[in-house]
Write an enzyme that holds these catalytic residues in place. Sequence first.
Site, PDB file in Angstrom:
ATOM      1  CG  ASP A  99     -28.712  47.074 -49.337  1.00  0.00           C
ATOM      2  OD1 ASP A  99     -28.693  47.952 -48.448  1.00  0.00           O
ATOM      3  OD2 ASP A  99     -27.703  46.748 -50.003  1.00  0.00           O
TER       4      ASP A  99
ATOM      5  CE  LYS B  19     -26.694  46.138 -46.571  1.00  0.00           C
ATOM      6  NZ  LYS B  19     -26.049  47.350 -47.137  1.00  0.00           N
TER       7      LYS B  19
ATOM      8  CG  ASP C 148     -27.173  48.784 -52.675  1.00  0.00           C
ATOM      9  OD1 ASP C 148     -26.305  47.955 -52.340  1.00  0.00           O
ATOM     10  OD2 ASP C 148     -27.053  50.014 -52.460  1.00  0.00           O
ATOM     11  CB  SER C 149     -24.476  44.017 -54.552  1.00  0.00           C
ATOM     12  OG  SER C 149     -25.269  43.035 -53.918  1.00  0.00           O
TER      13      SER C 149
ATOM     14  CD  GLU D 207     -24.018  51.827 -48.798  1.00  0.00           C
ATOM     15  OE1 GLU D 207     -23.462  52.926 -48.986  1.00  0.00           O
ATOM     16  OE2 GLU D 207     -24.051  50.922 -49.645  1.00  0.00           O
TER      17      GLU D 207
ATOM     18  CD  GLU E 209     -18.821  46.750 -48.724  1.00  0.00           C
ATOM     19  OE1 GLU E 209     -20.000  47.069 -48.489  1.00  0.00           O
ATOM     20  OE2 GLU E 209     -18.383  46.504 -49.865  1.00  0.00           O
TER      21      GLU E 209
HETATM   22  O1  KIV Z   1     -25.526  45.240 -51.534  1.00  0.00           O
HETATM   23  C1  KIV Z   1     -24.864  44.380 -50.968  1.00  0.00           C
HETATM   24  O2  KIV Z   1     -24.654  43.263 -51.475  1.00  0.00           O
HETATM   25  C2  KIV Z   1     -24.311  44.710 -49.666  1.00  0.00           C
HETATM   26  C3  KIV Z   1     -23.364  43.721 -49.048  1.00  0.00           C
HETATM   27  C4  KIV Z   1     -22.044  43.816 -49.709  1.00  0.00           C
HETATM   28  C5  KIV Z   1     -23.280  43.899 -47.592  1.00  0.00           C
HETATM   29  O3  KIV Z   1     -24.587  45.744 -49.151  1.00  0.00           O
END
Ligand code: KIV
Length: 266
Positions: A85, A115, A46-47, A117, A184
Site C-alpha cells: 500500500d 495499491k 499503510d494502516s 488511493e 472504503e
Molecule cells: O491501509 C489499510 O489497511 C487499507 C485498508 C483499510 C483497505 O488501506
Amino acid sequence: MAGKINVGTFRKMKERGEPIVMLTAYDSLTAAMAAAAGIEIILVGDSMANTVLGYENTIPLTLEQSLHHCAAVRRGAPNAFIVGDMPFMSYEADITTGLNNAARYLKEAGCNAIKIEGGLATVPLIEKMIECGIPVMGHIGLMPHRVMVSGGYKLAGKTESETLELIETARRLESAGIFSLVLEGIPALSSQRIAESVKIPTIGIGAGVHCDGQVQVITDLLGMSDGFLPRHAKQYVKLHEIIGKAFRQYVDEVKNKTFPGDENSF
Ligand code: KIV
C-alpha cells in the site's frame, strides 16, 4: 489456492460469485498465519502507521518503512499474493516518482501488486504503471490520505450524486487497468451499485456485504487493543486480554522467583 493466485484469479472469483478475502499484515509471523488460513490477498496496509507504528494517522508513514514491512511479510508468506500500500505522497507528485516508487514494491519487497488511493487524478499514473507491468489495486470512497483536507474520516457515497460520481470513477479506474478496487466507508446500497457497474472485483471495508470481497485490519480483527473499534471492524478474538494476562503472569513469576524453573535452566 496460495501460490497459484495471480491478478486474473480475482476477476474469475467475481465471475463465479466467490467472495475474496483480504487481510492486512505487517510482519512475517502474522503473514504466515494469514496465508496458512487461506487469506487470498495480504495487504501491507499503510494502516501500519496507526496500528503498529503508533502514529495518529497514515500521513507520516514513509516509503522506506512501508517497504521494510512488505519485505518482512514476503519472508513470512513466500507464496502469498501480497499488495503493498503506497504511503501518502509517494506517488501523487509526479508520474516518474510514482512509477519508480511503485517498482520498488515489486523489485525490492517482492510484492505482487501495489495499491493507491485516489480518484480520476490517478488515471494517467495507473495507465503508465500498467504499461510498465505493475499491477494496481485502486481505493476510493473514504480515503485516509485525505484526512487533513476532509477534517476527519467521513463516509462517501451518501447521496445520489456522490454515488454516481463514485460509479464513474470506478469505471474510469477499471478502464485505466486496475485489477481490483477497495471501497472504503460507503453505504452498502451505493457499494452494491458500484460493484455491479464494473467487471473487476470490489473489496469492501465498511462498504456492506455486496462487495466482491472484504478486507479487515488485522489488529482490529485480533482485538489487539481495548480502545476504539470502528463500526466496520469485527473483533474475532480479544488478544489484548490474552496477551495482558500472559505479561502479568510473567511479571508475577519473575518477582516471586518461580521463573525460570529448573526446566528453563541449564
Ligand atoms: O491501509 C489499510 O489497511 C487499507 C485498508 C483499510 C483497505 O488501506
